[in-house]
Write a protein that holds these residues in place. Structure first.
Motif, PDB file in Angstrom:
ATOM      1  N   TYR A   1       0.834  -1.205   0.000  1.00 55.64           N
ATOM      2  CA  TYR A   1       0.000   0.000   0.000  1.00 55.64           C
ATOM      3  C   TYR A   1       0.870   1.258   0.000  1.00 55.64           C
ATOM      4  N   ALA A   2       1.918   1.239   0.809  1.00 53.94           N
ATOM      5  CA  ALA A   2       2.794   2.406   0.887  1.00 53.94           C
ATOM      6  C   ALA A   2       3.502   2.667  -0.452  1.00 53.94           C
TER       7      ALA A   2
ATOM      8  N   ASP B   1       2.436   1.695  -3.397  1.00 54.13           N
ATOM      9  CA  ASP B   1       1.388   2.126  -4.343  1.00 54.13           C
ATOM     10  C   ASP B   1       1.066   3.598  -4.176  1.00 54.13           C
ATOM     11  N   ARG B   2       0.941   4.062  -2.927  1.00 58.69           N
ATOM     12  CA  ARG B   2       0.647   5.477  -2.669  1.00 58.69           C
ATOM     13  C   ARG B   2       1.809   6.358  -3.127  1.00 58.69           C
ATOM     14  N   LYS B   3       3.025   5.856  -2.941  1.00 55.77           N
ATOM     15  CA  LYS B   3       4.199   6.660  -3.320  1.00 55.77           C
ATOM     16  C   LYS B   3       4.301   6.787  -4.842  1.00 55.77           C
TER      17      LYS B   3
ATOM     18  N   TYR C   1       1.662   6.187  -7.228  1.00 54.80           N
ATOM     19  CA  TYR C   1       0.478   6.749  -7.865  1.00 54.80           C
ATOM     20  C   TYR C   1      -0.127   7.936  -7.124  1.00 54.80           C
ATOM     21  N   GLY C   2       0.429   8.270  -6.005  1.00 55.03           N
ATOM     22  CA  GLY C   2      -0.021   9.448  -5.267  1.00 55.03           C
ATOM     23  C   GLY C   2      -1.243   9.219  -4.530  1.00 55.03           C
TER      24      GLY C   2
END
Length: 50
Positions: free
Chosen positions: A42-43, A45-47, A49-50
């Motif tokens: 998750y981290a 992915d967030r980094k 794709y924002g």
């Protein structure tokens, strides 16, 4: 077929544990590993794709 497999005596094995605590601890460990991988994914992915 080989008859050597039929004539062999079964090898000694460790007895099963009398409680379920070792199995529960192992399952808890596996759940922790899966949760850690999910949080890391998750981290990342967030980094990306924002």
């Amino acid at each position: 077929m080989n008859k050597t497999q039929e004539t062999r005596t079964p090898r000694e094995t460790e007895p099963l544990p009398k409680t379920v605590k070792p199995a529960l601890l192992f399952l808890l460990f596996l759940a922790g590993v899966v949760a850690t991988m999910a949080i890391a994914a998750y981290a990342v992915d967030r980094k990306i794709y924002g």
